[in-house]
Design a protein around this motif. Sequence first.
Motif, PDB file in Angstrom:
ATOM      1  N   MET B   1      63.666 103.011  81.156  1.00  0.00           N
ATOM      2  CA  MET B   1      63.691 104.789  81.787  1.00  0.00           C
ATOM      3  C   MET B   1      61.848 103.903  81.791  1.00  0.00           C
ATOM      4  SD  MET B   1      65.862 106.359  78.411  1.00  0.00           S
ATOM      5  CE  MET B   1      66.960 105.448  78.912  1.00  0.00           C
ATOM      6  N   ASN B   2      61.760 105.219  82.008  1.00  0.00           N
ATOM      7  CA  ASN B   2      59.903 105.641  82.324  1.00  0.00           C
ATOM      8  C   ASN B   2      58.791 105.421  81.334  1.00  0.00           C
ATOM      9  OD1 ASN B   2      57.117 107.672  82.103  1.00  0.00           O
ATOM     10  ND2 ASN B   2      58.897 107.481  85.151  1.00  0.00           N
ATOM     11  N   TRP B   5      56.978 108.410  79.796  1.00  0.00           N
ATOM     12  CA  TRP B   5      58.410 108.622  78.754  1.00  0.00           C
ATOM     13  C   TRP B   5      58.039 108.334  76.829  1.00  0.00           C
ATOM     14  CZ3 TRP B   5      63.072 111.769  79.882  1.00  0.00           C
ATOM     15  CH2 TRP B   5      63.144 112.145  79.059  1.00  0.00           C
ATOM     16  N   LYS B   6      58.479 106.414  77.499  1.00  0.00           N
ATOM     17  CA  LYS B   6      58.764 106.082  76.631  1.00  0.00           C
ATOM     18  C   LYS B   6      57.823 105.377  75.624  1.00  0.00           C
ATOM     19  CE  LYS B   6      60.991 100.930  78.052  1.00  0.00           C
ATOM     20  NZ  LYS B   6      61.113 100.599  78.730  1.00  0.00           N
ATOM     21  N   ASN B   9      56.957 109.104  73.701  1.00  0.00           N
ATOM     22  CA  ASN B   9      58.050 109.452  72.465  1.00  0.00           C
ATOM     23  C   ASN B   9      58.852 107.820  71.671  1.00  0.00           C
ATOM     24  OD1 ASN B   9      59.972 112.240  72.901  1.00  0.00           O
ATOM     25  ND2 ASN B   9      59.066 111.202  75.216  1.00  0.00           N
TER      26      ASN B   9
END
Lengths: 292, 280
Positions: B1-2, B5-6, B9
């Motif tokens: 996943m990006n 973002w990772k 979050n």
Amino acid sequence: MRKFLGNKAAILLFTLPALLLYTVIVFYPILQTFYRSTFEWDGLSEGTFIFLDNYIRLFQDSIFYTSLYNGLVFAAILAFVQIGIGTVLAFAVAEGFRGSKILRISYFIPVVLSITVVCQLWLAMYNSEYGLINKVFEALGISYRQDWLTDSKTAIFAIAFVNAWQYMGYQFALLLAAVKSVPEQYLEAARIDGASKFKAHLKITIPMLAETYKFCLVLAITGGLNAFANMFIMTGGGPGNSTYTLTYLMYRSAFRVGEFGYGSAAAAFLVIECLIVTLAINKLIARERITF
Amino acid sequence: MNGIWKLRNKNPLLGILLWVYAGLSVYPLLWMIFYSLKNNNEIFVTNPFGLPTHFRFENYVDAWSKFNVPAYFTNSVLVAVATVIGTIVLSVTFSYAVARMQWRLKETARIYVVIGMFIPVQVIMIPLAILVRDFHLANTYWALIVPYIAFNISFSSMVFYGFFRSIPVELEESACMDGASIYRTFYTIILPIIKPAMATMVIFVFLSSWNEFTMALILITKESLKTLPLGLLFFQGQFTTNWGAMGAAMTIASLPTVLVYVLFSEQVEKAMTVGSAVKG
């Protein structure tokens, strides 16, 4: 080439042993289960054909309803605990936390333990006098004590929890593999549209896992309905009949009381029950197949 | 996943949750290993939770010498090894014929065998017990080996089938041109290619037969033939005075599967997820 890959003798040699063994040991017995459920039969003699009498007796047996209820309780606990916790853990591990390999191995370790070992361990932990769980309450200064397995109200929950705990790792591994296979660009697109991470997962990842969820649910529910070893080892169906399941009822009837026909009827009912559940799950979840 | 973002979050609360569950998952096993090295007084009163204060290896000597642990262990090894060999041989050949060779009923045969994955052991226990008795296999090693192989055929055939389908046909074509027989091609060309799949299934079948309980309970009554899961069942009664030895016996029984899993964790998990993907 045609002759090469169409070699009849080779095909026979390659397939016959497996087909023969599978037919005799796995396939033929399932037919026998249905056939023998229409007999009054002690497992030794030929038995007498009584058509549906075993089923009528089954439906009048109060233990049957206890067993049915327990199977459903077991299935519900497995489904909620395993898939619920499995989902949260799988999504979190997929993020790539530090030490995710250790985490993965830890979650899976109970799966590779023998069910006897797990049950004996939990028997010790549930013990009302010196068990670990009551000791934890003691250590925390709470005066609560519970005879988890000798109380007919809590026993089935306590047993189901052990099974849910042991095989959670299996469901987790299935879900993790599925989560990792979801293409990144879908989530990226959601992010550009301003969706929160939680919302993106809820609207995109989870629907894309429909096929996996279907499989996990079938696994949990049929596993629960078929439960046997846990109650055999931990309570022996007791206290009273409070932890009977259909498989346990079948085992008792056939191998302890010698009523093989009646036991077969319980087994046949179980097959039908599992089939209905599997079909229902397939019908309810993801009617349209999601394509990439 | 990006990536961005990772990072943003990575919730510390989630991290704690992950480690707490890992603890819940592993602690009972650790607790067992701990108490296998303690005496009753430490287990019940002075030190129920933590590491043993000094290691009482005599529990292991007790478990091994006074009770049937060596016999159960040998039986488990024998049954598991025979099951692994039988399952691999039968399902590799079967799935090769189904995936690569040309005959009319191959699809039917494949589906027929896959159905076996959906048949739970429990519902055929009664006819199976009768069959084993009628074939005079009761109370021999074959009473377990034969059903274990039969039950493992469905799953491992399916896994091998998936692997065979991913190999290019040109392999057989060139072997055929060179004048090799089908048997020779299978043995010297195809088998080496699917070695990784075989390794995976060896581990998987070993784990499942080592731990199998329900069939063993029904099909084996003779004490000298009991496998570990069955033998351990009766320890609770025998060992009431010696909990440490019971813990030691249970640790001995768990060691092979836990070791195999820790060493080959990727393969074990791969084997299972292949199963679900094909089924879906």
